[in-house]
Design a protein around this motif. Sequence first.
Motif, PDB file in Angstrom:
ATOM      1  N   PHE A  75      26.995  26.807  36.620  1.00 55.01           N
ATOM      2  CA  PHE A  75      27.411  27.634  36.264  1.00 55.01           C
ATOM      3  C   PHE A  75      27.205  29.099  36.693  1.00 55.01           C
ATOM      4  O   PHE A  75      28.142  30.212  36.529  1.00 55.01           O
ATOM      5  N   VAL A  76      26.107  29.596  37.753  1.00 56.23           N
ATOM      6  CA  VAL A  76      25.980  30.174  38.325  1.00 56.23           C
ATOM      7  C   VAL A  76      26.872  30.965  39.534  1.00 56.23           C
ATOM      8  O   VAL A  76      27.072  31.950  39.405  1.00 56.23           O
ATOM      9  N   GLY A  77      27.916  29.385  39.766  1.00 56.51           N
ATOM     10  CA  GLY A  77      28.252  29.961  41.003  1.00 56.51           C
ATOM     11  C   GLY A  77      29.924  30.244  39.995  1.00 56.51           C
ATOM     12  O   GLY A  77      30.379  30.774  40.921  1.00 56.51           O
ATOM     13  N   GLY A  78      30.260  29.532  39.021  1.00 54.43           N
ATOM     14  CA  GLY A  78      31.218  30.841  38.078  1.00 54.43           C
ATOM     15  C   GLY A  78      31.030  31.428  37.907  1.00 54.43           C
ATOM     16  O   GLY A  78      31.932  32.532  37.947  1.00 54.43           O
ATOM     17  N   ASN A  79      29.537  32.134  37.495  1.00 51.68           N
ATOM     18  CA  ASN A  79      30.111  33.513  37.235  1.00 51.68           C
ATOM     19  C   ASN A  79      29.752  34.325  37.646  1.00 51.68           C
ATOM     20  O   ASN A  79      30.335  35.649  37.799  1.00 51.68           O
ATOM     21  N   THR A  80      29.204  33.831  38.879  1.00 51.84           N
ATOM     22  CA  THR A  80      29.021  34.376  39.895  1.00 51.84           C
ATOM     23  C   THR A  80      30.663  35.291  40.309  1.00 51.84           C
ATOM     24  O   THR A  80      30.994  36.178  41.131  1.00 51.84           O
ATOM     25  N   LYS A  81      31.693  33.913  40.915  1.00 49.07           N
ATOM     26  CA  LYS A  81      33.297  34.630  41.115  1.00 49.07           C
ATOM     27  C   LYS A  81      33.429  35.089  39.956  1.00 49.07           C
ATOM     28  O   LYS A  81      34.046  36.115  40.691  1.00 49.07           O
ATOM     29  N   PHE A  82      33.565  35.108  38.614  1.00 50.10           N
ATOM     30  CA  PHE A  82      34.471  35.770  37.906  1.00 50.10           C
ATOM     31  C   PHE A  82      33.827  37.164  38.127  1.00 50.10           C
ATOM     32  O   PHE A  82      34.573  38.120  37.908  1.00 50.10           O
ATOM     33  N   THR A  83      32.523  37.688  38.325  1.00 52.10           N
ATOM     34  CA  THR A  83      32.333  38.674  38.141  1.00 52.10           C
ATOM     35  C   THR A  83      32.997  39.621  39.405  1.00 52.10           C
ATOM     36  O   THR A  83      33.348  40.451  39.193  1.00 52.10           O
ATOM     37  N   VAL A  88      35.750  43.261  42.011  1.00 52.90           N
ATOM     38  CA  VAL A  88      35.919  44.343  43.512  1.00 52.90           C
ATOM     39  C   VAL A  88      37.436  42.860  43.641  1.00 52.90           C
ATOM     40  O   VAL A  88      38.217  43.831  44.583  1.00 52.90           O
ATOM     41  N   GLU A  89      37.601  42.008  43.144  1.00 54.13           N
ATOM     42  CA  GLU A  89      39.173  41.675  44.155  1.00 54.13           C
ATOM     43  C   GLU A  89      40.285  41.953  42.976  1.00 54.13           C
ATOM     44  O   GLU A  89      41.368  43.038  43.260  1.00 54.13           O
ATOM     45  N   TYR A  90      40.519  42.541  41.387  1.00 60.15           N
ATOM     46  CA  TYR A  90      41.132  43.025  40.682  1.00 60.15           C
ATOM     47  C   TYR A  90      40.251  44.205  39.879  1.00 60.15           C
ATOM     48  O   TYR A  90      41.054  44.202  38.645  1.00 60.15           O
ATOM     49  N   ARG A  91      39.496  45.290  41.295  1.00 59.64           N
ATOM     50  CA  ARG A  91      38.654  46.250  40.530  1.00 59.64           C
ATOM     51  C   ARG A  91      39.969  47.069  39.566  1.00 59.64           C
ATOM     52  O   ARG A  91      39.318  47.629  38.740  1.00 59.64           O
ATOM     53  N   ASN A  92      41.168  47.468  39.670  1.00 61.83           N
ATOM     54  CA  ASN A  92      42.254  48.361  39.396  1.00 61.83           C
ATOM     55  C   ASN A  92      43.175  48.093  38.592  1.00 61.83           C
ATOM     56  O   ASN A  92      43.700  48.792  38.222  1.00 61.83           O
ATOM     57  N   ILE A  93      42.487  46.622  38.328  1.00 63.83           N
ATOM     58  CA  ILE A  93      43.402  46.196  36.402  1.00 63.83           C
ATOM     59  C   ILE A  93      42.842  47.733  35.533  1.00 63.83           C
ATOM     60  O   ILE A  93      42.105  48.290  35.178  1.00 63.83           O
ATOM     61  N   PHE A 100      39.665  43.542  32.467  1.00 69.26           N
ATOM     62  CA  PHE A 100      39.785  42.358  33.306  1.00 69.26           C
ATOM     63  C   PHE A 100      39.125  41.074  32.785  1.00 69.26           C
ATOM     64  O   PHE A 100      39.294  39.949  32.100  1.00 69.26           O
ATOM     65  N   GLU A 101      38.043  40.918  31.610  1.00 70.18           N
ATOM     66  CA  GLU A 101      36.902  39.770  30.717  1.00 70.18           C
ATOM     67  C   GLU A 101      37.837  39.667  29.697  1.00 70.18           C
ATOM     68  O   GLU A 101      38.436  38.120  29.464  1.00 70.18           O
ATOM     69  N   GLU A 102      38.701  40.777  29.330  1.00 70.75           N
ATOM     70  CA  GLU A 102      39.115  40.043  28.048  1.00 70.75           C
ATOM     71  C   GLU A 102      40.779  39.591  28.054  1.00 70.75           C
ATOM     72  O   GLU A 102      41.324  38.637  27.474  1.00 70.75           O
ATOM     73  N   VAL A 103      41.728  39.989  29.639  1.00 74.30           N
ATOM     74  CA  VAL A 103      42.546  39.287  29.473  1.00 74.30           C
ATOM     75  C   VAL A 103      41.834  38.078  29.989  1.00 74.30           C
ATOM     76  O   VAL A 103      43.186  36.953  29.841  1.00 74.30           O
ATOM     77  N   LEU A 104      41.684  37.858  31.047  1.00 73.69           N
ATOM     78  CA  LEU A 104      41.504  36.762  32.120  1.00 73.69           C
ATOM     79  C   LEU A 104      39.984  35.932  30.824  1.00 73.69           C
ATOM     80  O   LEU A 104      40.219  35.020  31.907  1.00 73.69           O
TER      81      LEU A 104
END
Length: 341
Positions: A75-83, A88-93, A100-104
């Motif tokens: 859980f912590v790993g998945g939550n950290t990666k999604f954050t 960071v990775e898709y900050r310009n959405i 980003f949370e709503e779309v993905l």
Amino acid sequence: MYNSSWAPNETAHELFEEEAWLQGALLSNIAFGVELTLFVMCFHLLLKQMTPHNARRHISLLVYISVIFSLGTLFVGGNTKFTQQAFVEYRNIPGGPSAFEEVLYSDPVDQVANITWCVSNWLLDTFLVWRFVIIYKDVSRHWILLLVALPCLMLLASIGTGLVVITKISSSSLFAVVNISIAYYVMSISLNILVTILIASRLLVWRYRMKRHMGSHHTAMYTNVIAIVIESAALYSIFAILFIISFGVGSPVGDLFLQVVNQIQTVSSFLIIYRVATGRAWSDDTSTSIPTCSTSPNDVPLSPVRFRVNPSSTVVESITTKDAHGGQGGVTEHTTCDDHV
């Protein structure tokens, strides 16, 4: 000096949502550190205290905490990666991390976190119901069936709604997932609050009866404030109430609690297991293993004690070498004890 042009082009509400999300992720990692520490302590102590007499129970608890900790790690790993992806990775959405949370929300990384959260929650809820049964085990069979029925039904309802949440994550709209998620959270948290109240009530009644019959110095192990908070998982219930209120009213603060509530529930269960491993937790025979004596709790302790058996009587006479005023004497006291409270 900060430059206002550095700020993202988002509303104050959107920025507050993102702040709560990010702070919740950080707090989740801190809580996971506590979870890791307790896991190591419980694992070590369960192994150390294992004997042929308790091997079956300790092995079961070792497997249980290992599964729970593994799910918590995922859980912590998945939550950290999604954050990380959102900030960071898709900050310009367009719309920022909130969008980003709503779309993905059905992204596989986020699904791993959601699924492990649900499964872990089921196991932790089941554990708390089991502790409830242990603490109420000496109640008459008629009453125990009535008391256990409601928590068990609520547990089944929680598992059922959780399964619906998992299936809808990848196939339904975010709005539909949020609605069923609220129902799931309310059911699970209501179960924990109910069981917490019942367990705490049982321990408080036990404290009162022990204090009345044996004195306050006999109540510390099972019924002091810390013991009641731990045994009843009150820590999680209090935190869960704060979460469900903020989540239910749509406050962004709910995102902060959401990411930590699972770790808090795990910590509560590990604290109980730690008490089990040290022999301080309420067990099957706690209510009958400590006798309740008719001696008044205000009696002055008498020491040392020598026992004299009267051959013509079944009463054991205890003869003290000190009287109530501390002088030497031959005070004979007849003490009767019950084996049950």
